[in-house]
Motif scaffolding. Structure first.
Motif, mmCIF file in Angstrom:
data_model
loop_
_atom_site.group_PDB
_atom_site.id
_atom_site.type_symbol
_atom_site.label_atom_id
_atom_site.label_comp_id
_atom_site.label_asym_id
_atom_site.label_seq_id
_atom_site.Cartn_x
_atom_site.Cartn_y
_atom_site.Cartn_z
ATOM 1 N N SER A 22 -1.345 8.649 6.094
ATOM 2 C CA SER A 22 -2.096 9.356 7.133
ATOM 3 C C SER A 22 -2.186 8.498 8.383
ATOM 4 O O SER A 22 -1.882 7.306 8.367
ATOM 5 C CB SER A 22 -3.489 9.754 6.626
ATOM 6 O OG SER A 22 -4.295 8.622 6.416
ATOM 7 N N ALA A 23 -2.610 9.159 9.463
ATOM 8 C CA ALA A 23 -2.784 8.442 10.730
ATOM 9 C C ALA A 23 -3.950 9.048 11.488
ATOM 10 O O ALA A 23 -4.049 10.273 11.616
ATOM 11 C CB ALA A 23 -1.511 8.502 11.566
ATOM 12 N N VAL A 80 -5.263 9.832 14.877
ATOM 13 C CA VAL A 80 -4.705 9.998 16.219
ATOM 14 C C VAL A 80 -5.785 9.696 17.244
ATOM 15 O O VAL A 80 -6.875 10.274 17.203
ATOM 16 C CB VAL A 80 -4.153 11.434 16.411
ATOM 17 C CG1 VAL A 80 -3.665 11.639 17.844
ATOM 18 C CG2 VAL A 80 -3.034 11.715 15.408
ATOM 19 N N GLN A 87 -8.544 12.921 9.339
ATOM 20 C CA GLN A 87 -7.389 12.464 10.092
ATOM 21 C C GLN A 87 -6.162 13.244 9.600
ATOM 22 O O GLN A 87 -6.198 13.889 8.562
ATOM 23 C CB GLN A 87 -7.185 10.951 9.910
ATOM 24 C CG GLN A 87 -6.611 10.524 8.570
ATOM 25 C CD GLN A 87 -7.652 10.408 7.480
ATOM 26 O OE1 GLN A 87 -8.814 10.738 7.647
ATOM 27 N NE2 GLN A 87 -7.236 9.902 6.316
ATOM 28 N N MET A 88 -5.080 13.166 10.347
ATOM 29 C CA MET A 88 -3.841 13.836 9.957
ATOM 30 C C MET A 88 -3.203 13.046 8.816
ATOM 31 O O MET A 88 -3.233 11.823 8.822
ATOM 32 C CB MET A 88 -2.834 13.887 11.108
ATOM 33 C CG MET A 88 -3.375 14.293 12.456
ATOM 34 S SD MET A 88 -4.143 15.899 12.488
ATOM 35 C CE MET A 88 -5.439 15.590 13.669
ATOM 36 N N GLY A 89 -2.624 13.757 7.865
ATOM 37 C CA GLY A 89 -1.937 13.036 6.800
ATOM 38 C C GLY A 89 -1.579 13.920 5.641
ATOM 39 O O GLY A 89 -1.947 15.093 5.589
ATOM 40 N N ALA A 136 1.301 13.066 11.098
ATOM 41 C CA ALA A 136 0.457 13.148 12.295
ATOM 42 C C ALA A 136 1.071 14.080 13.336
ATOM 43 O O ALA A 136 0.363 14.874 13.972
ATOM 44 C CB ALA A 136 0.244 11.753 12.877
ATOM 45 N N SER A 141 -0.774 17.597 14.210
ATOM 46 C CA SER A 141 -1.407 17.590 15.532
ATOM 47 C C SER A 141 -0.630 18.417 16.549
ATOM 48 O O SER A 141 -1.194 18.839 17.563
ATOM 49 C CB SER A 141 -1.528 16.159 16.065
ATOM 50 O OG SER A 141 -0.252 15.651 16.436
#
Length: 183
Positions: A51-52, A54, A75-77, A95, A99
């Motif tokens: 994940s990341a 952003v 978070q995005m992942g 991500a 996003s």
């Protein structure tokens, strides 16, 4: 180098003085040593995810997704895919997909946090390796199929909407950013 081998390398070089992170690092490495399939969703004992978090170009806000299945701001992942050439590439792909922002770049220095969390059966654990992705100036986010909503939050707003794992990730992100400014 396989994705499994790259992940082992990333974890072996992940340096954190925090005892909780050291313990998670040990758990992740033992998991991968015991399970050649430990990178994949099909591994019922748990699997590594990437994940990341952003952050915007000005480093004042973070982008969170309201996860469709969990109903949480995260978070995005997600899961690693066979086409991922590295764990960092998996985090960046996730991500970007979630996003809708093209041109994200990962903060140098590797992951900022490990987070192990239980997930519903048939699997048991996500062994998440968490990076930081920086959005380009003027980035516009676009909601994905996996999300109910997508929104930028100021650092001071995160604790009111997200769980402790995201708050810890933000704290570690801010520490990493500060260290890079001082260094």
């Amino acid at each position: 180098m396989s994705l499994h081998d790259d992940t082992v390398r990333v974890l072996e070089t992940y340096d954190d003085r925090d005892d909780g992170q050291k313990e998670l690092r040990r758990i992740y490495l033992e998991h991968l040593a015991a399970r050649p399939d430990g990178m994949w969703k099909s591994c019922g004992a748990g699997h590594v995810t990437a994940s990341a978090l952003v952050i915007d170009a000005e480093r004042r806000r973070i982008l969170l997704t309201l996860h469709k299945k969990l109903g949480l701001w995260l978070q995005m992942g997600g899961h690693c895919e066979p086409q991922d050439t590295s764990l960092a590439a998996a985090a960046l792909r996730e991500a970007t997909e979630e996003s809708g922002i093209r041109g994200l770049t990962l903060l140098p220095g590797g992951p900022v946090q490990l987070d192990r969390h239980a997930i519903p059966a048939p699997c048991h654990w996500h062994l998440d390796v968490q990076y930081v992705a920086v959005a380009p100036v003027g980035a516009v986010a676009e909601i994905s199929e996996e999300s109910l909503d997508l929104r930028w939050f100021g650092y001071d707003e995160v604790a009111a909407v997200a769980d402790g794992s995201v708050v810890r990730l933000l704290d570690r992100t801010r520490a990493a950013l500060s260290a890079r400014v001082r260094g």
